[in-house]
Write a protein that holds these residues in place. Structure first.
Motif, mmCIF file in Angstrom:
data_model
loop_
_atom_site.group_PDB
_atom_site.id
_atom_site.type_symbol
_atom_site.label_atom_id
_atom_site.label_comp_id
_atom_site.label_asym_id
_atom_site.label_seq_id
_atom_site.Cartn_x
_atom_site.Cartn_y
_atom_site.Cartn_z
ATOM 1 N N ARG A 102 0.726 -1.112 -0.060
ATOM 2 C CA ARG A 102 -0.322 -0.320 0.163
ATOM 3 C C ARG A 102 0.885 1.512 -0.033
ATOM 4 O O ARG A 102 0.388 1.987 -1.032
ATOM 5 C CB ARG A 102 -0.432 -0.319 1.186
ATOM 6 C CG ARG A 102 -2.119 -0.855 1.158
ATOM 7 C CD ARG A 102 -3.104 -0.889 2.758
ATOM 8 N NE ARG A 102 -4.207 -1.799 1.984
ATOM 9 C CZ ARG A 102 -4.430 -2.259 2.875
ATOM 10 N NH1 ARG A 102 -4.729 -1.968 4.476
ATOM 11 N NH2 ARG A 102 -6.248 -2.963 3.294
ATOM 12 N N GLY A 106 0.642 3.972 -2.968
ATOM 13 C CA GLY A 106 0.881 5.262 -2.480
ATOM 14 C C GLY A 106 2.005 6.417 -3.073
ATOM 15 O O GLY A 106 1.385 7.633 -3.945
ATOM 16 N N ARG A 109 1.434 6.485 -7.065
ATOM 17 C CA ARG A 109 -0.230 7.697 -7.239
ATOM 18 C C ARG A 109 0.223 8.100 -7.243
ATOM 19 O O ARG A 109 0.052 8.738 -7.987
ATOM 20 C CB ARG A 109 -1.493 6.869 -6.612
ATOM 21 C CG ARG A 109 -1.976 7.985 -6.082
ATOM 22 C CD ARG A 109 -3.509 7.595 -4.977
ATOM 23 N NE ARG A 109 -4.076 6.133 -5.556
ATOM 24 C CZ ARG A 109 -4.400 5.558 -4.387
ATOM 25 N NH1 ARG A 109 -3.347 5.819 -3.639
ATOM 26 N NH2 ARG A 109 -4.752 4.057 -4.495
#
Length: 398
Positions: A102, A106, A109
């Motif tokens: 994750r 992030g 992104r």
């Protein structure tokens, strides 16, 4: 042995007179001591003692079967406890992996928003997170099912956690002499002993009767009245003799004898094969334990190498000098390496307890297998067994 008392009226004498008429009865008494000692068949009560000896053997066999049933229950609880530890460790590792992925998602992104990363890299990072989340759900489902099943043996809940150092434990192999110590081998040894008794009893039954008979008789007489017939000691008699009886044919016992002798040879072969199988299994388990320890050591080295590699690649990825694909590949390798290491460690523990079960050593070491707080139904049975063993040892010392 026999004691016999005889009283007999052996005659009547009638006297005639002019003045009266009397009838005088004469009585005799005797005491006989008899001893009959078999010299061939049932010599020294061999046949009479046979049922008691066989019952003693059967009691020992039942005791062994009872110990075996308790130990099988114990090993089932241990195996499930180790599965429980493994699934908890898997959940822990997968949660760490999901958290790391994750973080990568992030970062990817942010790079896509900044225009320095493609959309495909974002989907790759997202797919990686979803893949490990799916694996976590599968492990959690298996964990819930295991909790329901293992509560038959152990007292645990979903919130319980194993001891922190359990996966770091290493064991010393018990140093014992295994010759004849396997329970199954002991059962066959006792079976052979019982068959020997059967054969010996049948052979003794087929012997002829040769009995030593001795009688000692004391006779008392009084020819005057019945009341004093028991008080006068007359003659003493001693009789010693032999009685011989030869059975003919006896096909039933001959058939039983052949059947028992054949069964004896069959059980002997079974014992030999079983003992060899146990020895081979013991060697294989010991070899597997050594090899698994080597695998654990190599896997730990590989894991440390992947950690260093991933730490370096993360720095490169943040700088933009490494593609996401390379970072994800190393991260996945590290995740699988962690799961593989925990699998090796649990395998090592299971092999060790398999070895203890093989040498029938679980009952004396059960308190070191799993925490006492987890015991349910088997705890009371095992504590009872330990008390019995202590009492046996005290009796042996006395």
């Amino acid at each position: 042995h026999d004691l016999t008392y005889y009283k007999t009226k052996y005659g009547t004498n009638t006297l005639f007179s002019d003045y009266n008429n009397k009838e005088t009865n004469n009585y005799s008494s005797s005491v006989t001591f008899s001893v009959v000692q078999p010299l061939l068949k049932n010599f020294l009560g061999k046949l009479d003692n046979m049922p008691l000896k066989i019952a003693g053997i059967q009691e020992k066999i039942k005791r062994i079967f009872y110990d075996e049933s308790i130990e099988k229950r114990m090993i089932a609880g241990i195996q499930m406890y180790l599965d429980w530890v493994y699934l908890i460790e898997q959940q822990k590792i997968l949660k760490e992996i999901i958290r790391d992925n994750r973080r990568i998602l992030g970062q990817t992104r942010n790079k896509v928003r900044a225009g320095i990363a493609d959309r495909s890299e974002l989907e790759m990072a997202r797919g990686n997170v979803l893949m490990f989340e799916r694996s976590l759900i599968e492990v959690e489902e298996a964990f819930s099912k295991l909790i329901v099943h293992m509560n038959r043996y152990l007292k645990v809940t979903k919130e319980d956690l194993p001891e922190e150092d359990i996966l770091k434990r290493r064991f010393e192999m018990p140093k014992i002499n295994l010759a004849g110590n396997y329970r199954d081998v002991k059962i066959l040894d006792l079976t052979l002993k019982q068959i020997k008794l059967n054969v010996s009893g049948i052979k003794n039954t087929m012997l002829p009767y040769l009995d030593l008979i001795a009688n000692y008789t004391i006779k008392g007489t009084d020819e005057s009245s019945l009341g004093s017939a028991y008080g006068e000691i007359g003659t003493k008699e001693i009789y010693i003799g032999f009685q011989f009886t030869m059975p003919l044919g006896d096909r039933a016992n001959k058939g039983d004898l052949k059947e028992n002798e054949a069964e004896f040879k069959k059980v002997q072969y079974q014992r030999t094969d079983l003992f060899k199988n146990y020895n081979d299994t013991e060697k294989n388990i010991k070899t597997s334990i050594v090899d698994t320890l080597r695998l654990i050591k190599k896997q730990e080295q590989y894991l440390n190498s992947l950690r260093r590699k991933l730490r370096d690649e993360r720095a490169q990825y943040r700088k933009g000098s490494l593609s996401l694909r390379e970072l994800v590949r190393t991260s996945t390798d590290l995740s699988n390496a962690k799961l593989t290491l925990s699998n090796y460690i649990i395998k090592y523990h299971k092999l060790y307890y398999d070895y203890l079960e093989l040498i029938d050593n679980i009952l004396t070491r059960y308190k070191y297998c799993i925490p006492a707080s987890c015991y349910a139904g088997i705890k009371s049975e095992l504590d009872k067994q330990v008390r019995i063993e202590k009492m046996k040892n005290k009796k042996k010392i006395k």
